[in-house]
Scaffold this motif. Sequence first.
Motif, PDB file in Angstrom:
ATOM      1  N   PHE A  41      49.753  33.995  44.138  1.00  0.00           N
ATOM      2  CA  PHE A  41      48.389  34.526  44.092  1.00  0.00           C
ATOM      3  C   PHE A  41      48.094  35.211  42.762  1.00  0.00           C
ATOM      4  O   PHE A  41      46.935  35.238  42.326  1.00  0.00           O
ATOM      5  CB  PHE A  41      48.140  35.447  45.284  1.00  0.00           C
ATOM      6  N   SER A  42      49.096  35.723  42.097  1.00  0.00           N
ATOM      7  CA  SER A  42      48.881  36.253  40.751  1.00  0.00           C
ATOM      8  C   SER A  42      48.483  35.127  39.801  1.00  0.00           C
ATOM      9  O   SER A  42      47.588  35.282  38.966  1.00  0.00           O
ATOM     10  CB  SER A  42      50.146  36.956  40.248  1.00  0.00           C
ATOM     11  N   ASP A  43      49.145  33.975  39.949  1.00  0.00           N
ATOM     12  CA  ASP A  43      48.781  32.814  39.132  1.00  0.00           C
ATOM     13  C   ASP A  43      47.373  32.323  39.467  1.00  0.00           C
ATOM     14  O   ASP A  43      46.618  31.902  38.573  1.00  0.00           O
ATOM     15  CB  ASP A  43      49.788  31.685  39.335  1.00  0.00           C
ATOM     16  N   ARG A  44      47.018  32.368  40.744  1.00  0.00           N
ATOM     17  CA  ARG A  44      45.684  31.906  41.150  1.00  0.00           C
ATOM     18  C   ARG A  44      44.588  32.766  40.519  1.00  0.00           C
ATOM     19  O   ARG A  44      43.592  32.244  40.022  1.00  0.00           O
ATOM     20  CB  ARG A  44      45.547  31.946  42.681  1.00  0.00           C
ATOM     21  N   VAL A  45      44.769  34.077  40.543  1.00  0.00           N
ATOM     22  CA  VAL A  45      43.714  34.931  39.986  1.00  0.00           C
ATOM     23  C   VAL A  45      43.678  34.840  38.463  1.00  0.00           C
ATOM     24  O   VAL A  45      42.628  35.095  37.852  1.00  0.00           O
ATOM     25  CB  VAL A  45      43.876  36.409  40.424  1.00  0.00           C
ATOM     26  N   SER A  57      43.581  32.273  36.819  1.00  0.00           N
ATOM     27  CA  SER A  57      42.706  31.154  36.444  1.00  0.00           C
ATOM     28  C   SER A  57      41.224  31.500  36.564  1.00  0.00           C
ATOM     29  O   SER A  57      40.365  30.678  36.226  1.00  0.00           O
ATOM     30  CB  SER A  57      43.014  29.946  37.338  1.00  0.00           C
ATOM     31  N   LEU A  58      40.898  32.701  37.043  1.00  0.00           N
ATOM     32  CA  LEU A  58      39.493  33.053  37.255  1.00  0.00           C
ATOM     33  C   LEU A  58      38.768  33.439  35.972  1.00  0.00           C
ATOM     34  O   LEU A  58      37.544  33.520  35.951  1.00  0.00           O
ATOM     35  CB  LEU A  58      39.389  34.223  38.251  1.00  0.00           C
ATOM     36  N   GLY A  59      39.511  33.747  34.918  1.00  0.00           N
ATOM     37  CA  GLY A  59      38.869  34.141  33.670  1.00  0.00           C
ATOM     38  C   GLY A  59      38.406  35.575  33.644  1.00  0.00           C
ATOM     39  O   GLY A  59      37.498  35.934  32.888  1.00  0.00           O
ATOM     40  N   LEU A  60      39.012  36.436  34.453  1.00  0.00           N
ATOM     41  CA  LEU A  60      38.580  37.829  34.532  1.00  0.00           C
ATOM     42  C   LEU A  60      38.956  38.628  33.295  1.00  0.00           C
ATOM     43  O   LEU A  60      38.459  39.733  33.094  1.00  0.00           O
ATOM     44  CB  LEU A  60      39.208  38.498  35.768  1.00  0.00           C
ATOM     45  N   TRP A  61      39.834  38.078  32.474  1.00  0.00           N
ATOM     46  CA  TRP A  61      40.317  38.838  31.316  1.00  0.00           C
ATOM     47  C   TRP A  61      39.588  38.443  30.035  1.00  0.00           C
ATOM     48  O   TRP A  61      40.030  38.756  28.951  1.00  0.00           O
ATOM     49  CB  TRP A  61      41.825  38.641  31.164  1.00  0.00           C
ATOM     50  N   SER A  62      38.476  37.773  30.187  1.00  0.00           N
ATOM     51  CA  SER A  62      37.625  37.488  29.031  1.00  0.00           C
ATOM     52  C   SER A  62      36.463  38.473  29.044  1.00  0.00           C
ATOM     53  O   SER A  62      36.289  39.235  29.982  1.00  0.00           O
ATOM     54  CB  SER A  62      37.092  36.050  29.095  1.00  0.00           C
ATOM     55  N   PHE A  63      35.652  38.468  28.002  1.00  0.00           N
ATOM     56  CA  PHE A  63      34.505  39.363  27.952  1.00  0.00           C
ATOM     57  C   PHE A  63      33.231  38.663  28.417  1.00  0.00           C
ATOM     58  O   PHE A  63      32.138  39.193  28.280  1.00  0.00           O
ATOM     59  CB  PHE A  63      34.332  39.915  26.533  1.00  0.00           C
ATOM     60  N   GLU A  64      33.390  37.456  28.952  1.00  0.00           N
ATOM     61  CA  GLU A  64      32.241  36.757  29.508  1.00  0.00           C
ATOM     62  C   GLU A  64      31.961  37.280  30.911  1.00  0.00           C
ATOM     63  O   GLU A  64      32.852  37.762  31.613  1.00  0.00           O
ATOM     64  CB  GLU A  64      32.509  35.245  29.558  1.00  0.00           C
ATOM     65  N   LEU A 106      45.773  41.754  40.140  1.00  0.00           N
ATOM     66  CA  LEU A 106      45.284  41.555  41.500  1.00  0.00           C
ATOM     67  C   LEU A 106      44.235  42.604  41.873  1.00  0.00           C
ATOM     68  O   LEU A 106      43.279  42.301  42.590  1.00  0.00           O
ATOM     69  CB  LEU A 106      46.459  41.592  42.478  1.00  0.00           C
ATOM     70  N   ALA A 107      44.422  43.839  41.402  1.00  0.00           N
ATOM     71  CA  ALA A 107      43.432  44.881  41.691  1.00  0.00           C
ATOM     72  C   ALA A 107      42.083  44.532  41.059  1.00  0.00           C
ATOM     73  O   ALA A 107      41.022  44.732  41.666  1.00  0.00           O
ATOM     74  CB  ALA A 107      43.931  46.229  41.182  1.00  0.00           C
ATOM     75  N   LEU A 108      42.118  44.005  39.841  1.00  0.00           N
ATOM     76  CA  LEU A 108      40.882  43.598  39.172  1.00  0.00           C
ATOM     77  C   LEU A 108      40.244  42.415  39.898  1.00  0.00           C
ATOM     78  O   LEU A 108      39.022  42.364  40.084  1.00  0.00           O
ATOM     79  CB  LEU A 108      41.167  43.234  37.717  1.00  0.00           C
ATOM     80  N   ALA A 109      41.072  41.466  40.331  1.00  0.00           N
ATOM     81  CA  ALA A 109      40.550  40.305  41.062  1.00  0.00           C
ATOM     82  C   ALA A 109      39.911  40.740  42.376  1.00  0.00           C
ATOM     83  O   ALA A 109      38.823  40.288  42.740  1.00  0.00           O
ATOM     84  CB  ALA A 109      41.662  39.305  41.317  1.00  0.00           C
ATOM     85  N   LEU A 110      40.596  41.626  43.096  1.00  0.00           N
ATOM     86  CA  LEU A 110      40.070  42.093  44.375  1.00  0.00           C
ATOM     87  C   LEU A 110      38.728  42.794  44.174  1.00  0.00           C
ATOM     88  O   LEU A 110      37.782  42.593  44.939  1.00  0.00           O
ATOM     89  CB  LEU A 110      41.072  43.052  45.015  1.00  0.00           C
ATOM     90  N   ALA A 123      45.853  43.362  30.719  1.00  0.00           N
ATOM     91  CA  ALA A 123      45.613  43.633  32.135  1.00  0.00           C
ATOM     92  C   ALA A 123      45.204  45.085  32.343  1.00  0.00           C
ATOM     93  O   ALA A 123      44.247  45.390  33.070  1.00  0.00           O
ATOM     94  CB  ALA A 123      46.863  43.305  32.952  1.00  0.00           C
ATOM     95  N   ARG A 124      45.910  46.003  31.697  1.00  0.00           N
ATOM     96  CA  ARG A 124      45.597  47.423  31.871  1.00  0.00           C
ATOM     97  C   ARG A 124      44.236  47.769  31.258  1.00  0.00           C
ATOM     98  O   ARG A 124      43.450  48.522  31.859  1.00  0.00           O
ATOM     99  CB  ARG A 124      46.691  48.292  31.251  1.00  0.00           C
ATOM    100  N   ALA A 125      43.948  47.227  30.084  1.00  0.00           N
ATOM    101  CA  ALA A 125      42.680  47.534  29.416  1.00  0.00           C
ATOM    102  C   ALA A 125      41.489  47.113  30.271  1.00  0.00           C
ATOM    103  O   ALA A 125      40.527  47.873  30.446  1.00  0.00           O
ATOM    104  CB  ALA A 125      42.629  46.845  28.056  1.00  0.00           C
ATOM    105  N   HIS A 126      41.535  45.894  30.808  1.00  0.00           N
ATOM    106  CA  HIS A 126      40.406  45.419  31.615  1.00  0.00           C
ATOM    107  C   HIS A 126      40.278  46.202  32.921  1.00  0.00           C
ATOM    108  O   HIS A 126      39.168  46.488  33.375  1.00  0.00           O
ATOM    109  CB  HIS A 126      40.568  43.923  31.911  1.00  0.00           C
ATOM    110  N   LEU A 127      41.422  46.559  33.527  1.00  0.00           N
ATOM    111  CA  LEU A 127      41.339  47.325  34.769  1.00  0.00           C
ATOM    112  C   LEU A 127      40.822  48.741  34.499  1.00  0.00           C
ATOM    113  O   LEU A 127      40.036  49.280  35.286  1.00  0.00           O
ATOM    114  CB  LEU A 127      42.705  47.386  35.461  1.00  0.00           C
ATOM    115  N   LEU A 128      41.246  49.344  33.391  1.00  0.00           N
ATOM    116  CA  LEU A 128      40.717  50.661  33.019  1.00  0.00           C
ATOM    117  C   LEU A 128      39.206  50.623  32.845  1.00  0.00           C
ATOM    118  O   LEU A 128      38.482  51.534  33.288  1.00  0.00           O
ATOM    119  CB  LEU A 128      41.381  51.134  31.723  1.00  0.00           C
TER     120      LEU A 128
END
Length: 286
Positions: free
Chosen positions: A161-165, A167-174, A210-214, A250-255
Amino acid sequence: PPYALTELNGPVVASLCRMLSGLPLAIELAASWIRVLSPADLLASLSQTHAALESGSAPVEERHRSVEAVLDNTWRWLSEDDRLAVESLAVFVGGFTREAAEVVADIDLGTLSRLSQLSLLQRMPDEHGGSRYQLHELVRTYGLERLERLEDIRDRHLRYFSDRVSSLGLWSFEVIAITWAEPLTAELANLDAALVWALESGRAVDAQRLALALDSFFPLGVPSFELRVSRMRAALALPGPLDSYEAANARAHLLKEFGHRTVAADPEASLECYREAIDLFRQIDS
């Protein structure tokens, strides 16, 4: 379908239903063995297990005793491979896909079909025209209690599930718009279970991803705001080196998102999150 009640088997079937307290799950599990056991044989086998449970000192509700009896018998009749399959599939929360079963539990379609025929597994259509499978919660609990490779299976569940999330592109600025069309909307319970294991085992990067994805699924109404924030806070509290791009990103985006979620309740703490996030983004870009 061709099975018929007769004057001979009718009273035995009625006795079976009474023994199982009329519980649909227990009756369905017991009925799945009619292909290889007569009603009389099934009643005799269940009576022995039921008596053994009644002789125990621990107080058990009758409805739970009935299900426990039929599960104990079913477990005894299963092959070792099928037992291992149920145990491994018990790590999933809220169902799973065929692909997830193959990757996490190393289970093929034949095994899924066999467990479905035994009423241990249910197949349900999903919103995308595919199939999802689910263990009844009582069966899932029963299997999970017997899983000896729990840490290994939970690790595989977490990696999947870490690999699945990822692929969502949550770590881009789009701007990422999560909609019901995203297949992972059916996996929120699994995402949270994987996140809990990442927190328990100290996997900072996985927990933060995963916290960011959730949190990204919040427009769909689940999970609750309080749960999302508590998971984000716990993920950020995990210690870990930030000497890799993955960890810092990962930490920067979650922060950044955590600061946004908590700004109304604690503006000062939120500002500190933004500052740390900016420092990490600069570190990544340098």
